[in-house]
Design an enzyme around this catalytic site. Structure first.
Site, PDB file in Angstrom:
ATOM      1  N   TYR A   1       0.833  -1.208   0.000  1.00  0.00           N
ATOM      2  CA  TYR A   1       0.000   0.000   0.000  1.00  0.00           C
ATOM      3  C   TYR A   1       0.870   1.262   0.000  1.00  0.00           C
ATOM      4  O   TYR A   1       0.676   2.170  -0.809  1.00  0.00           O
ATOM      5  CB  TYR A   1      -0.911  -0.035   1.233  1.00  0.00           C
ATOM      6  CG  TYR A   1      -1.724   1.205   1.478  1.00  0.00           C
ATOM      7  CD1 TYR A   1      -2.706   1.607   0.587  1.00  0.00           C
ATOM      8  CD2 TYR A   1      -1.519   1.973   2.631  1.00  0.00           C
ATOM      9  CE1 TYR A   1      -3.466   2.748   0.832  1.00  0.00           C
ATOM     10  CE2 TYR A   1      -2.277   3.097   2.890  1.00  0.00           C
ATOM     11  CZ  TYR A   1      -3.243   3.491   1.983  1.00  0.00           C
ATOM     12  OH  TYR A   1      -3.994   4.613   2.228  1.00  0.00           O
TER      13      TYR A   1
HETATM   14  P1  NAP Z   1     -13.424   4.184   1.937  1.00  0.00           P
HETATM   15  O1  NAP Z   1     -14.374   4.889   2.829  1.00  0.00           O
HETATM   16  O2  NAP Z   1     -13.340   2.700   2.003  1.00  0.00           O
HETATM   17  O3  NAP Z   1     -13.717   4.599   0.439  1.00  0.00           O
HETATM   18  C1  NAP Z   1     -12.980   4.028  -0.592  1.00  0.00           C
HETATM   19  C2  NAP Z   1     -13.579   4.478  -1.903  1.00  0.00           C
HETATM   20  O4  NAP Z   1     -12.806   3.897  -2.959  1.00  0.00           O
HETATM   21  C3  NAP Z   1     -15.016   4.045  -2.039  1.00  0.00           C
HETATM   22  O5  NAP Z   1     -15.781   5.096  -2.578  1.00  0.00           O
HETATM   23  C4  NAP Z   1     -14.918   2.881  -3.015  1.00  0.00           C
HETATM   24  O6  NAP Z   1     -16.071   2.870  -3.846  1.00  0.00           O
HETATM   25  C5  NAP Z   1     -13.694   3.252  -3.849  1.00  0.00           C
HETATM   26  N1  NAP Z   1     -13.097   2.064  -4.428  1.00  0.00           N
HETATM   27  C6  NAP Z   1     -12.424   1.069  -3.810  1.00  0.00           C
HETATM   28  N2  NAP Z   1     -12.096   0.117  -4.693  1.00  0.00           N
HETATM   29  C7  NAP Z   1     -12.576   0.520  -5.898  1.00  0.00           C
HETATM   30  C8  NAP Z   1     -12.576  -0.037  -7.186  1.00  0.00           C
HETATM   31  N3  NAP Z   1     -12.029  -1.247  -7.453  1.00  0.00           N
HETATM   32  N4  NAP Z   1     -13.164   0.646  -8.189  1.00  0.00           N
HETATM   33  C9  NAP Z   1     -13.733   1.848  -7.950  1.00  0.00           C
HETATM   34  N5  NAP Z   1     -13.777   2.425  -6.759  1.00  0.00           N
HETATM   35  C10 NAP Z   1     -13.209   1.772  -5.726  1.00  0.00           C
HETATM   36  O7  NAP Z   1     -11.939   4.708   2.133  1.00  0.00           O
HETATM   37  P2  NAP Z   1     -11.318   6.128   2.593  1.00  0.00           P
HETATM   38  O8  NAP Z   1     -10.758   5.915   3.944  1.00  0.00           O
HETATM   39  O9  NAP Z   1     -12.271   7.241   2.336  1.00  0.00           O
HETATM   40  O10 NAP Z   1     -10.087   6.215   1.579  1.00  0.00           O
HETATM   41  C11 NAP Z   1     -10.068   7.106   0.470  1.00  0.00           C
HETATM   42  C12 NAP Z   1      -8.632   7.327   0.052  1.00  0.00           C
HETATM   43  O11 NAP Z   1      -7.905   7.924   1.123  1.00  0.00           O
HETATM   44  C13 NAP Z   1      -7.881   6.058  -0.317  1.00  0.00           C
HETATM   45  O12 NAP Z   1      -7.055   6.306  -1.445  1.00  0.00           O
HETATM   46  C14 NAP Z   1      -7.050   5.773   0.920  1.00  0.00           C
HETATM   47  O13 NAP Z   1      -5.882   5.053   0.604  1.00  0.00           O
HETATM   48  C15 NAP Z   1      -6.732   7.193   1.367  1.00  0.00           C
HETATM   49  N6  NAP Z   1      -6.371   7.329   2.778  1.00  0.00           N
HETATM   50  C16 NAP Z   1      -7.266   7.040   3.765  1.00  0.00           C
HETATM   51  C17 NAP Z   1      -6.875   7.197   5.093  1.00  0.00           C
HETATM   52  C18 NAP Z   1      -7.817   6.914   6.242  1.00  0.00           C
HETATM   53  O14 NAP Z   1      -7.368   6.887   7.399  1.00  0.00           O
HETATM   54  N7  NAP Z   1      -9.114   6.719   6.011  1.00  0.00           N
HETATM   55  C19 NAP Z   1      -5.599   7.656   5.404  1.00  0.00           C
HETATM   56  C20 NAP Z   1      -4.711   7.928   4.366  1.00  0.00           C
HETATM   57  C21 NAP Z   1      -5.112   7.780   3.061  1.00  0.00           C
HETATM   58  P3  NAP Z   1     -17.083   1.603  -3.992  1.00  0.00           P
HETATM   59  O15 NAP Z   1     -17.123   0.921  -2.672  1.00  0.00           O
HETATM   60  O16 NAP Z   1     -18.362   2.235  -4.431  1.00  0.00           O
HETATM   61  O17 NAP Z   1     -16.462   0.803  -5.077  1.00  0.00           O
END
Ligand code: NAP
Length: 254
Positions: free
Chosen positions: A162
């Site tokens: 990741y």
């Molecule tokens: P989340 O709530 O799980 O949302 C992830 C999103 O990505 C969902 O809308 C999902 O859409 C989409 N997604 C996942 N796989 C996909 C696929 N194969 N095709 C199309 N869409 C896909 O996660 P989040 O925490 O908001 O994370 C968003 C971003 O922030 C990510 O890049 C993550 O690495 C980054 N991030 C998060 C954190 C944290 O602590 N939360 C920290 C650092 C970075 P569907 O389910 O509709 O497919």
């Protein structure tokens, strides 16, 4: 007028009537970005795999008087990436937010999981940018913001694939700045720390441990990450090219 109100107006002025594609906008950080961009007057294309959650995000934006539509796409499927790039080719703002954060020991990482992480976190943003950035340039400019993570900068056990995928998007951002910057396309990164989303909820107590280790002493609300994205998307960030903006409560600074 307060400083906050004047910044709000400035963002409103520069984002009004812009079109934006936000990947992973059906949940968490992407949903907050879509909502915030729409509040600033942008027309937002919400994308993800889950049609029901996507349509709920669109309905929520419309209920606030904003404009949005949903396009379903599975970014692990390259045909879907191509189709999405075609259907959303002429946007002013691209937010590469969708991400897969599969974790675990390196020696137990299945090849399929490694490939999935790189397909969604690197290959999909690469080919969306490849399709969209030249068209932004032809229309005089645009803004691309990709979501990375503090795990791209600090070594975190269990997050090797990741972290590497997000380090790749940071390197691509610098390459794209050299390639598209002279043609008016600003490409930047927001690198969040622990943020309260459905994905991080699955981390359980590990999330609280990570959140306690940042100088801010807490996890972020997704809207705090969205605020950084909207700033980089706006003309207020007009001289910011190729930057990685940590929105991590100070974690990578210590
Ligand atoms: P989340 O709530 O799980 O949302 C992830 C999103 O990505 C969902 O809308 C999902 O859409 C989409 N997604 C996942 N796989 C996909 C696929 N194969 N095709 C199309 N869409 C896909 O996660 P989040 O925490 O908001 O994370 C968003 C971003 O922030 C990510 O890049 C993550 O690495 C980054 N991030 C998060 C954190 C944290 O602590 N939360 C920290 C650092 C970075 P569907 O389910 O509709 O497919």
């Amino acid at each position: 007028m307060t400083l906050q109100a004047s910044l709000q107006d400035a963002l409103q002025d520069t984002l009004q009537d812009k079109t934006a594609l936000v990947t992973g906008a059906t949940s968490g950080i992407g949903r907050a970005v879509a909502q915030r961009l729409a509040r600033h007057g942008a027309r937002v294309i919400v994308t993800g795999r889950d049609k029901q959650r996507g349509e709920e995000v669109v309905a929520g934006i419309e209920a606030e008087g904003g404009r949005a539509r949903f396009l379903a796409a599975d970014l692990a499927d390259f045909d879907d990436v191509r189709r999405l790039a075609g259907e959303a080719a002429d946007v002013d703002i691209l937010v590469n937010n969708a991400g897969v954060a599969l974790g675990g020991p390196t020696e137990q990482t299945a090849q399929e999981d490694f490939d999935l992480v790189f397909a969604v976190n690197v290959k999909a943003p690469f080919y969306l940018t490849a399709a969209i950035a030249p068209r932004m340039a032809a229309r005089g400019g645009g803004a691309i913001i990709s979501i990375s993570t503090m795990a791209a900068t600090i070594g975190m056990s269990g997050l090797a694939a990741y972290g590497a995928s997000k380090a790749a998007i940071e390197a691509l951002t610098r390459s794209w700045t050299a390639e598209f910057g002279p043609r008016g396309v600003r490409v930047n990164v927001v690198a969040p720390g622990p943020t309260r989303t459905p994905a991080s909820a699955a981390m359980g107590e590990m999330f609280d441990t990570l959140a306690a280790a940042v100088p801010a002493q807490r996890g972020a609300d997704p809207d705090e990450i969205a605020a950084a994205v909207c700033f980089l998307a706006s003309d207020e960030a007009g001289f910011i090219y190729g930057a990685v903006l940590p929105a991590d409560g100070g974690r990578v600074a210590i």
